[in-house]
Design a protein around this motif. Structure first.
Motif: not given
Length: 139
Positions: A76, A87, A122
């Motif tokens: 992000s 994401d 992530s």
């Protein structure tokens, strides 16, 4: 255009790839990459700006060193704590071995007079090849 190398960064790591992106213009711009979890805080004058983020997924992809593909890298990006990309997956968005420029207008400096960009991984590392900041008040 004049490009500066690696200023206003905190965190992450820098690497220079053995080759640039397969593009007609500014391919070597994509040789440099910052990856990991990092922040860029660029001092700017009061005003409104367009922020352009340049990406080329060198590492992940069927014919690349990391193999993998869609879903191998997700991260992000926040501008002054507001989400720009959530994401984000370069290969899912642009395809394998393609470069991509994401552009965001209406960005204003924070109370410190900076455009602060946070890159938060992530899945694997966040990354960026180049950053361009354009003053929307100038032609």
């Amino acid at each position: 255009r004049v490009w500066q190398a690696n200023v206003h960064f905190q965190g992450g790591k820098q690497i220079t790839r053995p080759m640039g992106a397969p593009v007609e213009r500014d391919g070597d711009l994509f040789r440099g990459e910052r990856f990991g979890k990092f922040n860029i805080a660029v001092p700017v004058a009061p005003g409104t700006y367009t922020v352009k983020l340049y990406f080329w997924e060198y590492w992940w992809g069927p014919e690349r060193p990391g193999k993998g593909g869609v879903g191998s890298r997700k991260f992000s990006v926040f501008a002054n704590f507001k989400p720009l990309l959530v994401d984000f997956d370069i290969i899912a968005t642009a395809g394998a071995d393609q470069f991509l420029v994401k552009s965001f207008g209406g960005i204003q400096p924070n109370a410190e007079g900076k455009i602060s960009l946070d890159f938060v991984p992530s899945v694997n590392n966040a990354m960026l090849n180049a950053l361009e900041i354009l003053d929307e008040g100038k032609p």
